[in-house]
Design an enzyme around this catalytic site. Structure first.
Site, PDB file in Angstrom:
ATOM      1  CG  HIS A  47     -10.884   3.611 -49.812  1.00 24.55           C
ATOM      2  ND1 HIS A  47     -10.067   4.659 -50.169  1.00 24.55           N
ATOM      3  CD2 HIS A  47     -10.453   2.526 -50.508  1.00 24.55           C
ATOM      4  CE1 HIS A  47      -9.166   4.210 -51.050  1.00 24.55           C
ATOM      5  NE2 HIS A  47      -9.387   2.942 -51.270  1.00 24.55           N
ATOM      6  CD  GLU A  50     -11.300   6.748 -47.322  1.00 25.36           C
ATOM      7  OE1 GLU A  50     -11.887   7.182 -48.338  1.00 25.36           O
ATOM      8  OE2 GLU A  50     -10.112   6.396 -47.327  1.00 25.36           O
ATOM      9  CG  HIS A 154     -11.040   8.884 -51.425  1.00 27.26           C
ATOM     10  ND1 HIS A 154     -10.730   7.560 -51.276  1.00 27.26           N
ATOM     11  CD2 HIS A 154     -11.432   9.038 -52.712  1.00 27.26           C
ATOM     12  CE1 HIS A 154     -10.934   6.931 -52.426  1.00 27.26           C
ATOM     13  NE2 HIS A 154     -11.361   7.806 -53.325  1.00 27.26           N
ATOM     14  CD  GLU A 207      -7.977  11.575 -49.539  1.00 25.41           C
ATOM     15  OE1 GLU A 207      -8.406  11.530 -48.374  1.00 25.41           O
ATOM     16  OE2 GLU A 207      -7.627  10.574 -50.184  1.00 25.41           O
TER      17      GLU A 207
HETATM   18 ZN    ZN Z   1      -9.980   6.652 -49.579  1.00 23.87          ZN
END
Ligand code: ZN
Length: 231
Positions: A47, A50, A154, A207
């Protein structure tokens, strides 16, 4: 003696890299291969909004004079998104909904612009699974090197998402002081994790917490480098 380079040498990454594909806009997709059989593949920047994931893995790689024995690294799986600062790639596709898992869906993907906002910002999952050059290249790479575990970075949901509480999950929990969750709490059709499950490759999604870049360096870079050096 420490196996790591001193701070004075950590301005650059010196371990060799290979190109495993190219992005929609022609940016090379880089991979830092391990010296021996890949047990863990760490992936950041799928992504493009990020960038802290790429920052942290870069800081970790700079510890190494020679490649880690069994760990491969993709510093940025979505370079076009990263240079535009967008979650999706140059075609507005959320790459983490474009993997060829049986649950892939053509439905619009909604995400949040920040944690406090509603999930209302639309992206495409692609015209079909594997419609994007970045996803095709990453699937080929994973199939080629066949790691036991993919660790996908992430941010900033502050948890470790994995189907089972494996040895890798426990080690990463220790490094990041994060809770383990079996599910992120919403559907993720066509995600890297869904595809890995069906390919019998463990996938652990880290995350990262919502912290500044200096805190990522200070709190996690050395312990993650040590973990990677010992795998
Ligand atoms: Zn992500």
């Amino acid at each position: 003696m420490s196996p790591f380079r001193p701070n004075s040498c950590r301005g650059t990454i010196v371990v060799p890299k290979e190109v495993y594909g190219s992005s929609e806009l022609g940016a090379p997709l880089y991979y830092f291969p391990p010296q021996k059989k890949c047990s863990h593949l760490f992936i950041a920047g799928i992504h493009g909004e990020e960038p802290e994931t790429t920052f942290l893995l870069s800081r970790v790689l700079r510890f190494f004079q020679t490649p880690p024995l069994h760990v491969g690294v993709v510093l940025c799986a979505n370079p076009d998104g990263m240079i535009h600062g967008t979650r999706g790639n140059a075609r507005g596709v959320d790459l983490n909904r474009n993997f060829p898992a049986s649950n892939w869906s053509s439905k619009t993907v909604y995400s949040r612009l920040c944690l406090e906002f509603p999930r209302e910002t639309a992206l495409s999952p692609g015209e079909k699974a594997l419609s994007e050059p970045e996803t095709i290249a990453l699937c080929h790479l994973i199939k080629k090197i066949n790691p036991e575990c993919v660790v996908s970075l992430h941010a900033p949901l502050n948890c470790i998402d994995a189907r089972i509480k494996s040895k890798t999950v426990l080690a990463l929990q220790h490094i990041f002081a994060l809770d383990w969750v079996e599910s992120i709490g919403y559907e993720t059709p066509g995600s890297l994790g869904s595809w890995c499950d069906e390919t019998q490759i463990e996938c652990v999604t880290v995350e990262l917490p919502r912290v500044d870049l200096e805190s990522l360096e200070k709190n996690y870079a050395y312990s993650l480098a040590t973990y990677i050096a010992n795998l």
